[in-house]
Design an enzyme around this catalytic site. Structure first.
Site, PDB file in Angstrom:
ATOM      1  N   SER A  63     -45.831  -2.527 -46.366  1.00 59.09           N
ATOM      2  CA  SER A  63     -46.124  -1.730 -47.561  1.00 59.09           C
ATOM      3  C   SER A  63     -46.124  -0.237 -47.270  1.00 59.09           C
ATOM      4  CB  SER A  63     -47.388  -2.175 -48.277  1.00 59.09           C
ATOM      5  OG  SER A  63     -47.298  -1.761 -49.627  1.00 59.09           O
ATOM      6  N   HIS A  68     -52.544  12.871 -49.352  1.00 57.14           N
ATOM      7  CA  HIS A  68     -52.437  14.150 -50.060  1.00 57.14           C
ATOM      8  C   HIS A  68     -53.623  14.978 -49.574  1.00 57.14           C
ATOM      9  CE1 HIS A  68     -49.481  12.314 -52.677  1.00 57.14           C
ATOM     10  NE2 HIS A  68     -50.311  11.289 -52.777  1.00 57.14           N
ATOM     11  N   CYS A  83     -49.631  -5.751 -46.698  1.00 63.48           N
ATOM     12  CA  CYS A  83     -49.387  -7.141 -47.066  1.00 63.48           C
ATOM     13  C   CYS A  83     -49.437  -7.984 -45.799  1.00 63.48           C
ATOM     14  CB  CYS A  83     -48.013  -7.290 -47.713  1.00 63.48           C
ATOM     15  SG  CYS A  83     -47.807  -6.305 -49.200  1.00 63.48           S
TER      16      CYS A  83
END
Length: 133
Positions: A63, A68, A83
């Site tokens: 995944s 940020h 996953c």
């Protein structure tokens, strides 16, 4: 409850602003976090904003990890979505907390793709679901 994915959304507070504004440091930290979580790195992209701040993602076979940063506030928003049941997202977050010198971390965990809600028999699933408690 069985799910296809496990997502941890984290807010890192009181971080070292100089690390959060250094795109090379952020990139290296995110790649190392993916390795520590036992992820298979596929690619990455990071961008340094002017005058400061970094956003980026590491795409992994399992995944992604995304970040940020707001160095002016000593803050980073981190997302680890995995996953399968051999990946350790907590190891990635623990490493990032140390790397950025976070004084406080707030997390929210989610199970993504709840198998019971899909109505697909377990033997027909193409991805081995994580066993998230």
């Amino acid at each position: 409850m069985r799910s296809l994915g496990h997502q941890i959304v984290a807010d890192f507070y009181h971080c070292d602003g100089s690390t959060l504004s250094d795109v090379d440091f952020v990139t290296d930290a995110m790649l190392e976090a993916a390795r520590r979580a036992n992820c298979t790195i596929v690619t990455q992209t990071f961008h340094h904003f002017s005058p400061y701040g970094v956003s980026g993602a590491v795409i992994v076979a399992e995944s992604h990890l995304a970040i940020h940063t707001w160095p002016e506030y000593g803050y980073a928003a981190v997302d680890v979505f995995t996953c399968g049941d051999i990946i350790q997202p907590e190891d990635a977050l623990n490493y990032l907390k140390e790397a950025f010198g976070a004084g406080q971390v707030s997390t929210m965990e989610m199970k993504r793709g709840q198998v019971d809600m899909m109505g697909v028999p377990a033997h027909e699933l193409r991805v081995k679901p994580a066993l998230c408690a």
